[in-house]
Every structure is written in structure tokens, then in C-alpha cells.
Scaffold this motif. Structure first.
Motif, short mmCIF file in Angstrom:
data_model
loop_
_atom_site.label_atom_id
_atom_site.label_comp_id
_atom_site.label_asym_id
_atom_site.label_seq_id
_atom_site.Cartn_x
_atom_site.Cartn_y
_atom_site.Cartn_z
N THR A 1 0.80 -1.22 0.00
CA THR A 1 0.00 0.00 0.00
C THR A 1 0.84 1.27 0.00
O THR A 1 0.29 2.37 0.13
N ALA A 2 2.14 1.14 -0.18
CA ALA A 2 3.02 2.32 -0.14
C ALA A 2 2.64 3.34 -1.21
O ALA A 2 2.77 4.55 -1.01
N GLY A 3 2.14 2.88 -2.35
CA GLY A 3 1.82 3.79 -3.44
C GLY A 3 0.70 4.75 -3.15
O GLY A 3 0.60 5.81 -3.78
N ILE A 4 -0.17 4.41 -2.17
CA ILE A 4 -1.24 5.33 -1.78
C ILE A 4 -1.01 5.87 -0.37
O ILE A 4 -1.92 6.42 0.24
N GLY A 5 0.22 5.71 0.15
CA GLY A 5 0.58 6.34 1.41
C GLY A 5 0.06 5.66 2.66
O GLY A 5 0.15 6.23 3.75
N GLU A 6 -0.46 4.46 2.54
CA GLU A 6 -1.00 3.76 3.71
C GLU A 6 0.13 3.04 4.44
O GLU A 6 0.87 2.26 3.85
N GLN A 7 0.26 3.31 5.75
CA GLN A 7 1.31 2.72 6.56
C GLN A 7 0.68 1.93 7.72
O GLN A 7 -0.17 2.45 8.43
N TRP A 8 1.12 0.70 7.90
CA TRP A 8 0.50 -0.19 8.88
C TRP A 8 1.27 -0.27 10.19
O TRP A 8 0.78 -0.85 11.16
N ARG A 9 2.48 0.27 10.26
CA ARG A 9 3.30 0.10 11.47
C ARG A 9 3.59 1.42 12.19
O ARG A 9 4.48 1.49 13.04
N ARG A 10 2.84 2.46 11.87
CA ARG A 10 2.99 3.71 12.61
C ARG A 10 2.39 3.57 14.01
O ARG A 10 1.49 2.76 14.24
N ARG A 11 2.87 4.41 14.93
CA ARG A 11 2.28 4.48 16.27
C ARG A 11 2.37 5.93 16.75
O ARG A 11 3.35 6.33 17.39
N PRO A 12 1.35 6.75 16.49
CA PRO A 12 1.40 8.19 16.80
C PRO A 12 1.60 8.50 18.28
O PRO A 12 2.03 9.61 18.61
N LEU A 13 1.28 7.57 19.16
CA LEU A 13 1.40 7.81 20.60
C LEU A 13 2.74 8.43 20.97
O LEU A 13 2.81 9.36 21.78
N GLY A 14 3.81 7.95 20.40
CA GLY A 14 5.14 8.42 20.77
C GLY A 14 5.47 9.82 20.30
O GLY A 14 6.49 10.39 20.72
N GLN A 15 4.63 10.40 19.46
CA GLN A 15 4.89 11.74 18.92
C GLN A 15 4.01 12.82 19.54
O GLN A 15 4.13 13.99 19.18
N LEU A 16 3.15 12.43 20.46
CA LEU A 16 2.19 13.40 21.01
C LEU A 16 2.86 14.44 21.90
O LEU A 16 2.49 15.62 21.87
N SER A 17 3.81 14.05 22.69
CA SER A 17 4.43 14.99 23.61
C SER A 17 5.12 16.13 22.86
O SER A 17 5.01 17.30 23.26
N ALA A 18 5.80 15.82 21.77
CA ALA A 18 6.49 16.85 20.99
C ALA A 18 5.52 17.84 20.37
O ALA A 18 5.90 18.97 20.06
N ALA A 19 4.27 17.41 20.20
CA ALA A 19 3.24 18.29 19.62
C ALA A 19 2.44 19.02 20.71
O ALA A 19 1.38 19.59 20.42
N GLU A 20 2.94 18.98 21.95
CA GLU A 20 2.33 19.69 23.08
C GLU A 20 1.03 19.04 23.56
O GLU A 20 0.10 19.73 23.99
N PHE A 21 0.98 17.70 23.50
CA PHE A 21 -0.14 16.97 24.06
C PHE A 21 0.28 16.17 25.28
O PHE A 21 1.38 15.62 25.31
N ALA A 22 -0.61 16.10 26.26
CA ALA A 22 -0.42 15.23 27.43
C ALA A 22 -1.39 14.06 27.30
O ALA A 22 -2.61 14.27 27.19
N VAL A 23 -0.88 12.85 27.31
CA VAL A 23 -1.71 11.66 27.13
C VAL A 23 -2.46 11.35 28.42
O VAL A 23 -1.89 11.33 29.50
#
Length: 209
Positions: A165-187
Motif C-alpha cells: 500500500t506504499a503507493g497510496i501512502g498507507e502505513q501499517w506500522r505507525r504508532r502516533p502515541l510516541g509523537q504526542l508529547s512533541a506536539a504539546e499533548f499530554a496523554v
């Protein structure tokens, strides 16, 4: 494939499958995804922005008092959401837009929702920063996505799916949880099912009360 080409291919794909999307997802929705949507969206309150609203599958799960705005990059998908909102007698302001450049001013929303979206955006970090920008301080972010599984066998399947699915930008192994703090979110809450096929996250934009 260059990022611009991927974005164009992704838009063509969603325009082409809009009419078939709900039937194709019916079994997965019934037996896997729907209960997670219902649990997550019960938390929505106030003026709420759903980014990547698609055909409007989430619409019937929002509390009645929510003032809902929906954005999607695909006009064909968005048109189906508008029709579904009318069928449900649910107020909806719908706009074509993109997760990494939302057509709204700063601090306009109390809640931002993204379900099954961050697996396909060009840049998760940039999209999360946009979500924070349009949220009021202490506003909440509600996320649901398929993420990198905790089970090795499933991760192997996800690795193979990434290549298909790379041709349409679909990614199956992402995990946004680890990027929330850098975007000023508290989980505040993280929940997942067996094998971590799906992950639900509730976060709050940091800032003064």
C-alpha cells in the motif's frame, strides 16, 4: 514515488472507492472497529473537528450536544458524509481540507477527532502540530488507528502490507502515541485490543486552564 505523486494517487484512490468503502468495511466495523469508535467518541464535547471524516461512519456515535465540523481531502467521501448526516438529522459543517494544513484559525475547537487517519497522512508530526494549533488550551484529542502490533506474527504481516500500500501512502506500522508529547499533548488514556491491532488514545493540549 515522490510525495506529491503519492498524495495524488491517494486522492484518486479515495475518490474511486468512496461508493464501495462502507460495504467493504462492514464486517470489520461490526466485529472489530465499531465498539472502539463508540467508546472514543462518547468523549467528544463542545465544538468538535473530525479530520478525515470520510463517509461519516463516526456520525452516529457523537453525543447529541456536539457542534460538528468535518474535513476530508476527498470530495466524494465528504459528499457521503454530508448525506449520512442528513439521514441522521445530525448537524455537520463539511469542508475539503488536509490534516497538515487545516482551513481554520488557532484555538477554534474544544475537541479534535482522527480515526483511521494518521496511518495515511504524509507527516504524522506535522498533522499533530496542526491538531494542537486548532485546539483551545486544554482541548482534547481523540485518536483511533491501526498501529504497529505487539504480536510478532502480525507485525510481519504489517511489514508486507506496507509494501503493498506504499503507493497510496498507507502505513501499517505507525504508532502516533510516541509523537504526542512533541506536539504539546499530554496523554490521558491509552487502550488497545488483543495484539494491539487498534489503539485508542485520549490526549489533552497542554496550556493554561
Amino acid at each position: 514515488m515522490a510525495s506529491d505523486d503519492t498524495a495524488a494517487a491517494q486522492l484518486r484512490f479515495w475518490e474511486q472507492v468512496a461508493a464501495r468503502y462502507d460495504p467493504a468495511m462492514a464486517l470489520a466495523e461490526r466485529f472489530l472497529i465499531e465498539r472502539w469508535r463508540r467508546r472514543l467518541l462518547s468523549r467528544a464535547s463542545g465544538r468538535t473537528l473530525e479530520v478525515g471524516i470520510g463517509t461519516g461512519v463516526n456520525l452516529r456515535h457523537y453525543p447529541s450536544g456536539v457542534e460538528l465540523v468535518g474535513v476530508d481531502s476527498s470530495p466524494a467521501m465528504l459528499a457521503r458524509a454530508v448525506d449520512r448526516a442528513a439521514d441522521l438529522d445530525r448537524g455537520l459543517r463539511a469542508e475539503v481540507g488536509f490534516a497538515d494544513r487545516l482551513p481554520f484559525g488557532a484555538a477554534e475547537f474544544d475537541t479534535v477527532v482522527a480515526t483511521l487517519l494518521l496511518c495515511s497522512v504524509p507527516d504524522v508530526a506535522k498533522s499533530l502540530v496542526e491538531f494542537a494549533r486548532v485546539l483551545r488550551p486544554q482541548g482534547q484529542l481523540l485518536l483511533l488507528d491501526h498501529v504497529e502490533s505487539s504480536a510478532g506474527v502480525i507485525r510481519g504481516g504489517q511489514w508486507a502490507a506496507d509494501r503493498l500500500t506504499a503507493g497510496i501512502g498507507e502505513q501499517w506500522r505507525r504508532r502516533p502515541l510516541g509523537q504526542l508529547s512533541a506536539a504539546e499533548f499530554a496523554v490521558e488514556e491509552v487502550k488497545s485490543g488483543p495484539g494491539r491491532l487498534l489503539e485508542l488514545v485520549v490526549a489533552r493540549r497542554r496550556g493554561p486552564d
